[in-house]
Write an enzyme that holds these catalytic residues in place. Sequence first.
Site, PDB file in Angstrom:
ATOM      1  N   GLU A 228     -26.402  60.738 -45.597  1.00  0.00           N
ATOM      2  CA  GLU A 228     -27.460  60.934 -44.944  1.00  0.00           C
ATOM      3  C   GLU A 228     -27.225  60.735 -43.461  1.00  0.00           C
ATOM      4  OE1 GLU A 228     -30.208  60.738 -42.564  1.00  0.00           O
ATOM      5  OE2 GLU A 228     -30.818  58.891 -43.418  1.00  0.00           O
ATOM      6  N   CYS A 262     -32.524  58.553 -37.254  1.00  0.00           N
ATOM      7  CA  CYS A 262     -31.963  59.581 -37.267  1.00  0.00           C
ATOM      8  C   CYS A 262     -33.058  60.687 -37.510  1.00  0.00           C
ATOM      9  CB  CYS A 262     -31.176  59.834 -38.586  1.00  0.00           C
ATOM     10  SG  CYS A 262     -31.989  59.266 -40.165  1.00  0.00           S
TER      11      CYS A 262
END
Length: 452
Positions: A228, A262
Amino acid sequence: MEFKSINPYNNQQVGNYTALTEVELDKKLSKSQKAFTTWRNVPIAERCALIKKAGQILRNHVEEYAKMITLEMGKPIAESRAEVNKCAWVCDYYADNGETFLANEIIATDAAQSFVKHDPIGAVLAIMPWNFPFWQVFRFAAPTLIAGNTGLLKHAPNVFGSAKLIEEVFTKAGVPDGVFQNLIVHHEQTEKIIAHTAVQAVTLTGSERAGSAVAEIAGKHIKKSLLELGGNNAFIVWDDADIDAAVKTAVVARMLNCGQSCIAAKRFILIERIYDEFVTKFTQAVRALNAGNPLDEDTKVGPLARKDLADQLQKQVKESVKLGAELLLGGHQKDCYHEPTILGNVTPGMPAFDQETFGPLAAMIKAKDIEHAFALSEQSTYGLGVTVFTKNIKKAISYADKVSDGAYFINELVKSDPRLPFGGTKKSGYGRELSKDGILEFVNRKTIYVKN
């Protein structure tokens, strides 16, 4: 080797941590391997009960854990509390659903019986980031431990205090010794850990560079990996949108955790007819955010987690302005603090458009029409998520196929939810966390076939 945790707000030391020796690391890896042999045989219902208890411990100690998060990486204290409570939620979610997710999957064939059984695989190494120091760990740990695996945590060095507390949560919950261990190690020891026979998989949340390096090591040793990584999310506003509602959501989408996320909205792609109205209202709302000591209850914007992060953001701002972006608000930096900054008329080729900006920088981008907006959104090497604001829900859903990202949110900021799979495409990584998908990432889906 000594690691120091430094408060980014006042530069004071929060903690000091000594790295494991090679001998100590070997013992922990062996302990994880031994613990797996018994943990995998603990009934799922009992494993679920222990994770449920971990969630309650999180709630009982929310102030202690939230304070450590804020001291180590500068998150406003109210957001730190919310993070700890979200960790309790993910514990509850998997505790309540784990048995169902891991149940045998019956498949009709010409066999007398045929089904898929979900077995644990061993130790899973988690390489975790500093920006959500509790949440990133618990969204890995809860499903991984319930599945019958053991967990090894290699956290970011600036949040080793949080890592220590996380290990204590599982200990207090009654999770057996060796099932979840915190490893205070330098990143140079990563390959040794992944190569160890105890470790069967690795999950990383972090930068593109770190993800690439870990994936290479995992591939070399034929171990499964889940990545991720970064994101450059687009927040698209159509000209029929409720602008006030869009602005309210957009401010949170960009400024939560001081922009260090993110999945934060980074590129605001606005249909040109509403560009001026949105930018004006967004600028007013950001200007009103209170900056200060993240331990103060009314602080909305604190420092970035480290000075090098603020330096990098400042460089991206200056280079974008040099290439023609209009500085509408902020733009200044002092040590770890970077002012909330808004750049107007951002175009492809500028760092504010092309790169991930990890901090309170919002890039305003004009689009001629909806088609142009989606084309601009897709002009990215990342693929975590996209938000669209509009009153035409049916039309917005019809555009989902134009989005290659892992998530598409309509009239809401992109966010993680234990009930929904989470992950990206392109250079944002691969694999899925959370939901049923997350618990099945690290199991052996074993086919059972019986012929009478």
